[in-house]
Scaffold this motif. Sequence first.
Motif, PDB file in Angstrom:
ATOM      1  N   THR A 322      10.860  31.867  54.117  1.00 34.27           N
ATOM      2  CA  THR A 322      12.323  31.989  54.167  1.00 34.27           C
ATOM      3  C   THR A 322      12.918  30.837  54.961  1.00 34.27           C
ATOM      4  OG1 THR A 322      12.292  34.394  53.950  1.00 34.27           O
ATOM      5  CG2 THR A 322      14.223  33.431  54.998  1.00 34.27           C
ATOM      6  N   ASP A 323      13.962  30.239  54.413  1.00 35.19           N
ATOM      7  CA  ASP A 323      14.684  29.160  55.085  1.00 35.19           C
ATOM      8  C   ASP A 323      15.552  29.796  56.179  1.00 35.19           C
ATOM      9  OD1 ASP A 323      16.374  27.115  55.898  1.00 35.19           O
ATOM     10  OD2 ASP A 323      16.660  26.317  53.875  1.00 35.19           O
ATOM     11  N   MET A 324      14.994  29.888  57.380  1.00 34.95           N
ATOM     12  CA  MET A 324      15.683  30.602  58.450  1.00 34.95           C
ATOM     13  C   MET A 324      16.994  29.927  58.856  1.00 34.95           C
ATOM     14  SD  MET A 324      15.474  33.448  60.058  1.00 34.95           S
ATOM     15  CE  MET A 324      13.775  33.915  59.749  1.00 34.95           C
ATOM     16  N   PRO A 325      17.064  28.592  58.974  1.00 39.14           N
ATOM     17  CA  PRO A 325      18.368  27.989  59.288  1.00 39.14           C
ATOM     18  C   PRO A 325      19.440  28.314  58.248  1.00 39.14           C
ATOM     19  CG  PRO A 325      16.627  26.435  59.774  1.00 39.14           C
ATOM     20  CD  PRO A 325      15.978  27.583  59.066  1.00 39.14           C
ATOM     21  N   ALA A 326      19.051  28.328  56.967  1.00 36.66           N
ATOM     22  CA  ALA A 326      20.034  28.662  55.929  1.00 36.66           C
ATOM     23  C   ALA A 326      20.487  30.109  56.055  1.00 36.66           C
ATOM     24  CB  ALA A 326      19.435  28.427  54.541  1.00 36.66           C
ATOM     25  N   LEU A 327      19.569  30.995  56.404  1.00 35.60           N
ATOM     26  CA  LEU A 327      19.933  32.398  56.587  1.00 35.60           C
ATOM     27  C   LEU A 327      20.862  32.568  57.778  1.00 35.60           C
ATOM     28  CD1 LEU A 327      19.717  35.435  56.200  1.00 35.60           C
ATOM     29  CD2 LEU A 327      17.491  35.374  57.352  1.00 35.60           C
ATOM     30  N   ILE A 328      20.537  31.935  58.890  1.00 34.59           N
ATOM     31  CA  ILE A 328      21.382  32.046  60.082  1.00 34.59           C
ATOM     32  C   ILE A 328      22.760  31.429  59.824  1.00 34.59           C
ATOM     33  CG2 ILE A 328      21.637  31.252  62.465  1.00 34.59           C
ATOM     34  CD1 ILE A 328      18.586  31.574  62.748  1.00 34.59           C
ATOM     35  N   ALA A 329      22.796  30.346  59.072  1.00 31.91           N
ATOM     36  CA  ALA A 329      24.088  29.740  58.740  1.00 31.91           C
ATOM     37  C   ALA A 329      24.971  30.717  57.973  1.00 31.91           C
ATOM     38  CB  ALA A 329      23.872  28.462  57.930  1.00 31.91           C
ATOM     39  N   ALA A 330      24.360  31.492  57.072  1.00 32.93           N
ATOM     40  CA  ALA A 330      25.137  32.487  56.326  1.00 32.93           C
ATOM     41  C   ALA A 330      25.713  33.538  57.268  1.00 32.93           C
ATOM     42  CB  ALA A 330      24.248  33.141  55.268  1.00 32.93           C
ATOM     43  N   LEU A 331      24.923  33.961  58.259  1.00 35.57           N
ATOM     44  CA  LEU A 331      25.399  34.970  59.200  1.00 35.57           C
ATOM     45  C   LEU A 331      26.488  34.405  60.110  1.00 35.57           C
ATOM     46  CD1 LEU A 331      21.975  36.607  60.150  1.00 35.57           C
ATOM     47  CD2 LEU A 331      23.658  37.435  58.497  1.00 35.57           C
ATOM     48  N   LEU A 332      26.340  33.157  60.532  1.00 31.98           N
ATOM     49  CA  LEU A 332      27.360  32.535  61.374  1.00 31.98           C
ATOM     50  C   LEU A 332      28.670  32.353  60.610  1.00 31.98           C
ATOM     51  CD1 LEU A 332      25.241  29.846  63.255  1.00 31.98           C
ATOM     52  CD2 LEU A 332      26.218  31.937  64.222  1.00 31.98           C
ATOM     53  N   ASP A 333      28.587  32.012  59.341  1.00 37.11           N
ATOM     54  CA  ASP A 333      29.793  31.885  58.524  1.00 37.11           C
ATOM     55  C   ASP A 333      30.511  33.237  58.416  1.00 37.11           C
ATOM     56  OD1 ASP A 333      29.398  29.204  58.136  1.00 37.11           O
ATOM     57  OD2 ASP A 333      28.579  29.400  56.102  1.00 37.11           O
ATOM     58  N   GLU A 334      29.734  34.306  58.281  1.00 32.88           N
ATOM     59  CA  GLU A 334      30.341  35.633  58.220  1.00 32.88           C
ATOM     60  C   GLU A 334      30.995  35.992  59.543  1.00 32.88           C
ATOM     61  OE1 GLU A 334      31.573  39.505  57.245  1.00 32.88           O
ATOM     62  OE2 GLU A 334      31.240  37.663  56.085  1.00 32.88           O
ATOM     63  N   GLU A 335      30.346  35.645  60.647  1.00 30.17           N
ATOM     64  CA  GLU A 335      30.962  35.895  61.944  1.00 30.17           C
ATOM     65  C   GLU A 335      32.291  35.153  62.077  1.00 30.17           C
ATOM     66  OE1 GLU A 335      27.532  37.058  65.157  1.00 30.17           O
ATOM     67  OE2 GLU A 335      28.184  34.969  65.069  1.00 30.17           O
ATOM     68  N   ALA A 336      32.325  33.921  61.613  1.00 26.67           N
ATOM     69  CA  ALA A 336      33.570  33.146  61.684  1.00 26.67           C
ATOM     70  C   ALA A 336      34.659  33.804  60.852  1.00 26.67           C
ATOM     71  CB  ALA A 336      33.308  31.712  61.212  1.00 26.67           C
ATOM     72  N   ARG A 337      34.282  34.319  59.693  1.00 28.72           N
ATOM     73  CA  ARG A 337      35.257  34.992  58.845  1.00 28.72           C
ATOM     74  C   ARG A 337      35.806  36.245  59.541  1.00 28.72           C
ATOM     75  NH1 ARG A 337      35.944  39.089  55.510  1.00 28.72           N
ATOM     76  NH2 ARG A 337      33.881  39.953  55.952  1.00 28.72           N
ATOM     77  N   ARG A 338      34.918  37.018  60.152  1.00 24.93           N
ATOM     78  CA  ARG A 338      35.363  38.240  60.842  1.00 24.93           C
ATOM     79  C   ARG A 338      36.243  37.899  62.043  1.00 24.93           C
ATOM     80  NH1 ARG A 338      29.795  41.952  61.004  1.00 24.93           N
ATOM     81  NH2 ARG A 338      29.301  41.757  58.764  1.00 24.93           N
ATOM     82  N   THR A 339      35.861  36.848  62.743  1.00 28.27           N
ATOM     83  CA  THR A 339      36.663  36.436  63.894  1.00 28.27           C
ATOM     84  C   THR A 339      38.074  36.049  63.458  1.00 28.27           C
ATOM     85  OG1 THR A 339      34.711  35.676  65.099  1.00 28.27           O
ATOM     86  CG2 THR A 339      36.831  34.772  65.784  1.00 28.27           C
TER      87      THR A 339
END
Length: 394
Positions: A322-339
């Motif tokens: 699993t491309d862990m940086p790509a996965l974490i980037a997806a989660l960080l983008d979601e956090e930014a959207r929620r913020t």
Amino acid sequence: MIETWRWFGPLDDVTLPEIAQTGASGIVTALHDIPYGAVWPREAIAVRKAEIAAAPGNLHWAVVESLPVHEDIKRGEGDLSGLFARYRQSMANLAAEGIEVVCYNFMPLLDWTRTRLDAPLPAGGHALRFSSVEMAFFEVHMLGRDGAEADYPRDVLHAAASLDRTADEAERDRLLTAIMAGLPGAYARYDVAGLREALQPWAGFGADDLRATFRRFLDEVTPAAEELGLRLCVHPDDPPRPLLGLPRIVSNQDDIATALDMADSRANGLTLCAGSLGANPANDVPAIARRFAGRIHFAHLRNVAKEPDGSFQEAAHLEGDTDMPALIAALLDEEARRTAEGRADAQIPFRPDHGQALLSDLGRKTHPGYPLIGRMRGLAELRGVIAGLSYGGT
């Protein structure tokens, strides 16, 4: 993202002061001593919460993992009104103590399955491993499950037959112990005869049957979760395939879509487990994270290395498939959207899931897959990826 750490309570060999030294702030735990189907008393929740808060490091109880679902609910068997009422009462007691995220799974009988708890690593240490050959050997030759041969390819069955000719009693006992380690609950385990008996109530029970009981479960608990402000998040199947003749219904993105559509509510969410989903060759885990980002309430970040015959082994957190940086980037983008929406739940709690047993982990009697040093290495690596992706924005 909120750094959390799974702690199995006072009987865990890894202590709260040790967890505080890893830098994690959130504790992921449960009242493991309470039988399935019983109410979690508010008083007991408050005692556990206070125990965590009293430890050094400003720890807090961030996520419940798990508030278990009774097997009768999964089978849809008998009068379930009492079980559902007690589950809702446990939810209410958790909410009253300020705990908002509840992870659970809907896997029949076994929470997770591995065939080796101490597969050796090239540089020393060991890791959890699932071998398709060993699992086929267990199902076909030790358990003698009717129809098991149809679940495995011919080359795996051939290798399993060879293993049956060479495995001694010690090897058979080791394999049974590894598979039984995935049983939920306190410490009850089966021998081969006991497992056959435990599987009997599931005979003829298919994936559609399990989906029907899952829908009923969600109908019973989701409205209460909405009222209480709880976010329930189902954990994917581990491994993401049928085993022992038992169905699995949260193994890929289509399964997840079906599960989330059953109750179209923020209270019905997903625990994004990178390792469980990553063991299925058809799953693109970062893509799954982006598709269901709005319903992810909790993340288990770990990695596995898959093999052509369906086997896999726990890899270091930034290794594996699993491309862990790509996965974490997806989660960080979601956090930014929620913020940007001003949501109070903008930050997603995550934990370094599993870990290779390294250095002073060896010899400690920790829960399988939950050593101190191996997970601390994983947390440090994940923390570095998050920091790097967050620098200057994602």
